[in-house]
Design a protein around this motif. Structure first.
Motif, PDB file in Angstrom:
ATOM      1  N   GLY A 262       8.177-112.078 -55.207  1.00 39.33           N
ATOM      2  CA  GLY A 262       7.055-111.670 -54.347  1.00 39.33           C
ATOM      3  C   GLY A 262       7.070-112.388 -53.014  1.00 39.33           C
ATOM      4  O   GLY A 262       7.214-111.773 -51.950  1.00 39.33           O
ATOM      5  N   ALA A 263       6.948-113.711 -53.056  1.00 37.23           N
ATOM      6  CA  ALA A 263       6.905-114.480 -51.820  1.00 37.23           C
ATOM      7  C   ALA A 263       8.276-114.552 -51.161  1.00 37.23           C
ATOM      8  O   ALA A 263       8.403-114.511 -49.935  1.00 37.23           O
ATOM      9  N   LEU A 264       9.310-114.634 -51.994  1.00 38.16           N
ATOM     10  CA  LEU A 264      10.669-114.818 -51.471  1.00 38.16           C
ATOM     11  C   LEU A 264      11.050-113.663 -50.536  1.00 38.16           C
ATOM     12  O   LEU A 264      11.419-113.873 -49.375  1.00 38.16           O
ATOM     13  N   PHE A 265      10.911-112.438 -51.038  1.00 39.85           N
ATOM     14  CA  PHE A 265      11.315-111.288 -50.229  1.00 39.85           C
ATOM     15  C   PHE A 265      10.167-110.799 -49.340  1.00 39.85           C
ATOM     16  O   PHE A 265      10.402-110.236 -48.269  1.00 39.85           O
ATOM     17  N   GLY A 266       8.925-111.038 -49.817  1.00 41.99           N
ATOM     18  CA  GLY A 266       7.778-110.688 -48.978  1.00 41.99           C
ATOM     19  C   GLY A 266       7.829-111.418 -47.646  1.00 41.99           C
ATOM     20  O   GLY A 266       7.580-110.835 -46.588  1.00 41.99           O
ATOM     21  N   THR A 267       8.194-112.692 -47.690  1.00 44.72           N
ATOM     22  CA  THR A 267       8.269-113.466 -46.451  1.00 44.72           C
ATOM     23  C   THR A 267       9.379-112.949 -45.548  1.00 44.72           C
ATOM     24  O   THR A 267       9.195-112.824 -44.332  1.00 44.72           O
ATOM     25  N   LEU A 268      10.526-112.614 -46.142  1.00 48.89           N
ATOM     26  CA  LEU A 268      11.624-112.095 -45.317  1.00 48.89           C
ATOM     27  C   LEU A 268      11.242-110.747 -44.692  1.00 48.89           C
ATOM     28  O   LEU A 268      11.599-110.449 -43.552  1.00 48.89           O
ATOM     29  N   HIS A 269      10.491-109.955 -45.464  1.00 50.01           N
ATOM     30  CA  HIS A 269      10.015-108.662 -44.965  1.00 50.01           C
ATOM     31  C   HIS A 269       9.117-108.859 -43.739  1.00 50.01           C
ATOM     32  O   HIS A 269       9.351-108.273 -42.678  1.00 50.01           O
ATOM     33  N   GLU A 270       8.125-109.724 -43.895  1.00 47.58           N
ATOM     34  CA  GLU A 270       7.194-109.957 -42.768  1.00 47.58           C
ATOM     35  C   GLU A 270       7.918-110.646 -41.606  1.00 47.58           C
ATOM     36  O   GLU A 270       7.579-110.444 -40.444  1.00 47.58           O
ATOM     37  N   THR A 271       8.920-111.449 -41.930  1.00 46.37           N
ATOM     38  CA  THR A 271       9.709-112.086 -40.875  1.00 46.37           C
ATOM     39  C   THR A 271      10.417-111.033 -40.023  1.00 46.37           C
ATOM     40  O   THR A 271      10.479-111.148 -38.795  1.00 46.37           O
ATOM     41  N   GLY A 272      10.932-109.987 -40.672  1.00 39.06           N
ATOM     42  CA  GLY A 272      11.561-108.903 -39.926  1.00 39.06           C
ATOM     43  C   GLY A 272      10.584-108.290 -38.929  1.00 39.06           C
ATOM     44  O   GLY A 272      10.896-108.098 -37.750  1.00 39.06           O
ATOM     45  N   HIS A 273       9.374-108.003 -39.410  1.00 38.59           N
ATOM     46  CA  HIS A 273       8.337-107.490 -38.495  1.00 38.59           C
ATOM     47  C   HIS A 273       8.093-108.487 -37.352  1.00 38.59           C
ATOM     48  O   HIS A 273       7.961-108.111 -36.185  1.00 38.59           O
ATOM     49  N   ALA A 274       8.029-109.766 -37.713  1.00 34.76           N
ATOM     50  CA  ALA A 274       7.687-110.795 -36.729  1.00 34.76           C
ATOM     51  C   ALA A 274       8.784-110.970 -35.679  1.00 34.76           C
ATOM     52  O   ALA A 274       8.498-111.185 -34.497  1.00 34.76           O
ATOM     53  N   LEU A 275      10.050-110.858 -36.103  1.00 33.98           N
ATOM     54  CA  LEU A 275      11.150-110.988 -35.141  1.00 33.98           C
ATOM     55  C   LEU A 275      11.052-109.885 -34.086  1.00 33.98           C
ATOM     56  O   LEU A 275      11.319-110.113 -32.906  1.00 33.98           O
ATOM     57  N   TYR A 276      10.653-108.699 -34.545  1.00 31.49           N
ATOM     58  CA  TYR A 276      10.462-107.577 -33.616  1.00 31.49           C
ATOM     59  C   TYR A 276       9.414-107.972 -32.561  1.00 31.49           C
ATOM     60  O   TYR A 276       9.666-107.900 -31.348  1.00 31.49           O
ATOM     61  N   GLU A 277       8.259-108.410 -33.019  1.00 33.15           N
ATOM     62  CA  GLU A 277       7.161-108.734 -32.087  1.00 33.15           C
ATOM     63  C   GLU A 277       7.493-109.916 -31.190  1.00 33.15           C
ATOM     64  O   GLU A 277       7.151-109.936 -30.007  1.00 33.15           O
ATOM     65  N   GLN A 278       8.149-110.922 -31.771  1.00 25.09           N
ATOM     66  CA  GLN A 278       8.479-112.100 -30.957  1.00 25.09           C
ATOM     67  C   GLN A 278       9.583-111.796 -29.945  1.00 25.09           C
ATOM     68  O   GLN A 278       9.754-112.534 -28.979  1.00 25.09           O
ATOM     69  N   GLY A 279      10.318-110.708 -30.187  1.00 25.77           N
ATOM     70  CA  GLY A 279      11.450-110.388 -29.325  1.00 25.77           C
ATOM     71  C   GLY A 279      11.123-109.437 -28.183  1.00 25.77           C
ATOM     72  O   GLY A 279      11.991-109.098 -27.384  1.00 25.77           O
ATOM     73  N   VAL A 280       9.859-109.014 -28.106  1.00 27.21           N
ATOM     74  CA  VAL A 280       9.474-108.090 -27.039  1.00 27.21           C
ATOM     75  C   VAL A 280       9.597-108.782 -25.674  1.00 27.21           C
ATOM     76  O   VAL A 280       9.275-109.964 -25.536  1.00 27.21           O
ATOM     77  N   ASP A 281      10.089-108.052 -24.694  1.00 25.47           N
ATOM     78  CA  ASP A 281      10.174-108.544 -23.315  1.00 25.47           C
ATOM     79  C   ASP A 281       8.826-109.133 -22.866  1.00 25.47           C
ATOM     80  O   ASP A 281       7.800-108.459 -22.955  1.00 25.47           O
TER      81      ASP A 281
END
Lengths: 535, 535
Positions: A262-281
């Protein structure tokens, strides 16, 4: 759109203010889900309603439309300003088409229907939800009519209007053949997997202390490049990612001490979303191009599907890969020696990739997950088209679960009542989960072609090159492009399920020692034929 | 103002929306101070600026003034509606008198001056702060002129305009004689205390684990009646209390592992503030009577001073009393056995009530605290009156510290640069700390007269009767009354320092074995004479 040393235009000023309001709504939402004491919920709902009303007023302010018109007509503006103005005008026009009474009715019904749904789910009593859902379907059909869509005689469908609010430009005409191909692939692959011995996975429900899970999860997120000076990891009942500009992108997860994935892959999932947002110009902060103006939601991703493509890419393509665990499994073992000392790398890898038909979507593996989605999309399309009545929904649900997954649904709480989406009026959002899977594989294939030596880098735990390629080609653009434009720019083609099908076939053939890929393709073809005969 | 089943008026609707915005500003402020990752600060500042601008626009919207006018003229309205309309009209009128350019200049200068102050304090370099402070004083003088005050020839003072924004109705004419009396009492009492042997307090800086401090502090807050279903305790660099309606009232503290009193009494202090906010009449939620419209701040207390009276009452009158520790010291000892096993109740009580002149206001004891305040008020009044120049501020500061506390100020970081207030333009707020002390004793005496057996209840750890009396007589009214009205309603008299002086004299006479109270009164009189001669 670089605004340094330049006085912002009236359009930019108003768009910035609107984006601020949407970010503030996100802060309040994050707080409500992670920090707020229970007693605060009703006051918070009023605060959120006030902010939404204000944001809507600002969007529909004639001065904003005039400023957007002026910007759109201005031959001097940058491409981004032009895009921003265009998107603003589209959102304004769409919102103008929806009567205010309908918006208000939907908002009121949403909280009523969510309450009814929660009670119905708790008591396993679909009848208690039926009236609210019936009304929700009726209002959503009105919404689709108000938003507008291509006439059925020209190949359009009312569902297109709803799809467009989550996945700009996507239509039933594109979606259905895509789903047909996926289903034709997934069902026979599932049958083939089910014919093999199931891997053990008992050890995943041993004891995994929450603190250690949090430490490991946060380190894993940072390894992918999640910047905690611009984010933080918290706990919540339902994991999510939310951003208040690229400078503050927060993720949550849930630490269950007797369920490691749950937490192991849940965190990686949300991290993917977060990398998108943190990477915006950074130049897109406080602009229309980080604002979902129709949804009144601050977000930097091109669409729900594009966003989901990144959560799935980092969670599944990387986070569940053999290369990833070959590298990081020893650390996981030493973090949880009591529970993992007797588990080999291969056992662990097979367990976290185990395919098991289940009743619950959010617990589903990669393969059966899409089947859950397609079932929902089929049913909600028929509801919106007026071809299925709400009262007949449970029977239709149960029949499809039986057909695809071979399972009997023992009660509606484990069936048609499991998701919150319909009670929230989110018709049209389910497809984006599967669209995300499809796009993830397209993007990943393009990255592999563009980045020399990508697989070898990943095997060494070097995630920066992949992240940087994704940032430069996807994240940085925010909402500048539609998901279709983004795909074409980045991969050279439109939505195409083949890379995804290849990935699943290859992955499960290896994990389950299925016949060679080539032979399985034949199986797929056979299955397609079989499926057509039985539908 | 009960709005159940009644359509809210236009005035109520607009006031509710405005209060929502102020509550949202508070949520964002709380998050920024307790949760936000460092990278988010600049985006957050923009979000807060946008919300403040919006709130100001809504306040100055002619439609709001018209609605308030209508409500004020309506013979049918309740007393609370009438008060609310009156307060709204006063705030609108005051804000209208302040030119928008001045508001903007002050907002810009505020962040610039805070930066300059922080740098100056870090480098112990007053000159680096002087230009920003000089400009801040100049703008604040303009603000006072714009807000308006009684002409000096009729006994008014420009400082009155500033005082009024924190303590509605309070003027220099009332404040100065009050301060004169306090100083005449405090200085000789301090001398008398200093003539006695100092109690030991070394054990307060032993090791006190943060976790145990948090557990004890939260339990102590709940014992007083802090409702954690409508609140929560967090950590922050500077402790504070903040509310987003009575349904969500949060407090923070700072756990220093080698200084026990910080969190111990800091939590009780913020709990006092929180009890006030949690005790406001629910009908006042989302109204003008829980909105500081001039300060654009959601708050349920009548004034800064009234609020401070409750933090001081619960922290000092109750939390530092012999009765309190007689009851709870055994629990504290068992929480920190390693550090307190060899410390008797009496030693502990004397240590947490120890009087020691110090350079730093926030570390001061109850008695010298007021001297710190009076010093600041004297200096800022002279700055605002144009009688003191910013460049002469450090010398004036140091002279007064020497005179009152007998200390030499080694550098400006430990002197004139210690507080953030002036860099934030908060001229006029310092008096409210001491006003709070004075009011606390008046309210406490009134409670003692009204609640039979109050002392005995407190000795038994029964805090509900006191809290309920304070709630019924103070908290429930929100901002309905001015602090003066509240005092008269509750205690039968205006601001009166006598109960406070009696409390301090009695308390320290006992703790320091001073001569009998009667004799000390003579000492006070002598001192007044002496002070007059030396000023």
């Amino acid at each position: 759109m670089t605004q340094t040393n330049v006085q912002p235009s009236e359009f930019q000023r108003r768009a910035a203010e609107l984006n601020d309001l949407l970010c503030v709504i996100n802060v309040l939402t994050w707080d409500a889900r992670t920090q707020m004491p229970g007693g605060g919920s009703s006051a918070r709902a009023q605060q959120l309603a006030t902010l939404s009303t204000l944001a809507r007023e600002r969007l529909l302010d004639p001065a904003f439309e005039a400023a957007a018109d002026e910007m759109a007509d201005d031959g001097e503006q940058t491409g981004q300003d032009s895009r921003a103005a265009q998107q603003a005008l589209e959102a304004i026009s769409a919102m103008q088409r929806v009567p205010e009474t309908l918006t208000r009715e939907l908002a009121l019904l949403k909280s009523e229907a969510q309450d009814a749904w929660a009670t119905a789910k708790l008591n396993n009593d679909f009848a208690a939800f039926e009236p609210a859902l019936t009304r929700m379907v009726a209002l959503t059909r009105q919404l689709a009519e108000a938003l507008g869509y291509t006439a059925p005689e020209s190949g359009g469908h009312p569902y297109d209007a709803l799809l467009n609010t989550y996945e700009p430009g996507l239509t039933v005409k594109t979606l259905l053949p895509l789903f047909e191909r996926l289903r034709a692939h997934h069902v026979p692959l599932l049958r083939a997997i089910q014919a093999q011995p199931a891997p053990r996975s008992d050890f995943l429900t041993r004891f995994y202390p929450a603190d250690a899970q949090k430490t490991f999860s946060l380190a894993a997120a940072e390894r992918f490049g999640y910047d905690t000076t611009r984010g933080r990891l918290d706990q919540s009942a339902h994991p999510f990612e939310i951003s208040f500009t690229r400078a503050d992108v927060r993720i949550t997860t849930r630490f269950q001490e007797h369920f490691l994935p749950g937490a192991l892959f849940g965190t990686l999932h949300e991290t993917g979303h977060a990398l998108y947002e943190q990477g915006v110009d950074p130049d897109l902060s406080r602009t229309v191009l980080t604002s979902d103006l129709l949804g009144l939601y601050a977000v930097g991703g091109a669409s729900y599907g594009a966003h989901e493509s990144q959560s799935r890419l980092w969670e599944n393509r990387i986070g569940r890969s053999a290369a990833y665990w070959k590298l990081h499994y020893p650390e996981l073992q030493s973090t949880f020696p009591d529970s993992l000392a007797d588990v080999t790398l291969e056992e662990f890898l097979r367990a976290v990739n185990k395919v098991t038909p289940s009743l619950i979507r959010v617990e589903a593996d990669e393969l059966t997950y899409d089947l859950h989605i397609m079932l929902r999309v089929d049913l909600e399309m028929r509801l919106i088209a007026g071809e299925l009545e709400v009262k007949d929904l449970p029977a239709a649900w149960n029949a499809r679960i039986k057909e695809d997954l071979g399972l009997n649904v023992p009660d509606d709480a484990l069936g048609v009542l499991q998701d919150i989406h319909w009670s929230s009026g989110m018709f049209g959002s389910f497809p984006t989960y599967t669209i995300g899977n499809v796009m993830a594989s397209q993007f990943y294939r393009a990255a592999g072609e563009a980045v020399p030596d990508l697989e070898a880098q990943l095997e060494r735990g070097e995630y920066a090159p992949l992240r940087e390629w994704l940032t430069a080609n996807i994240y940085t653009h925010g909402r500048t492009y539609t998901p279709h434009e983004l795909l074409v720019r980045t991969t050279g083609e439109a939505l195409n399920p083949q890379p995804y099908l290849d990935y699943l076939t290859g992955k499960y053939s290896a994990l389950y020692s299925l016949e060679a890929t080539k032979q399985f393709a034949t199986l797929e073809q056979l299955a397609t034929k079989e499926h057509k005969e039985t539908v």
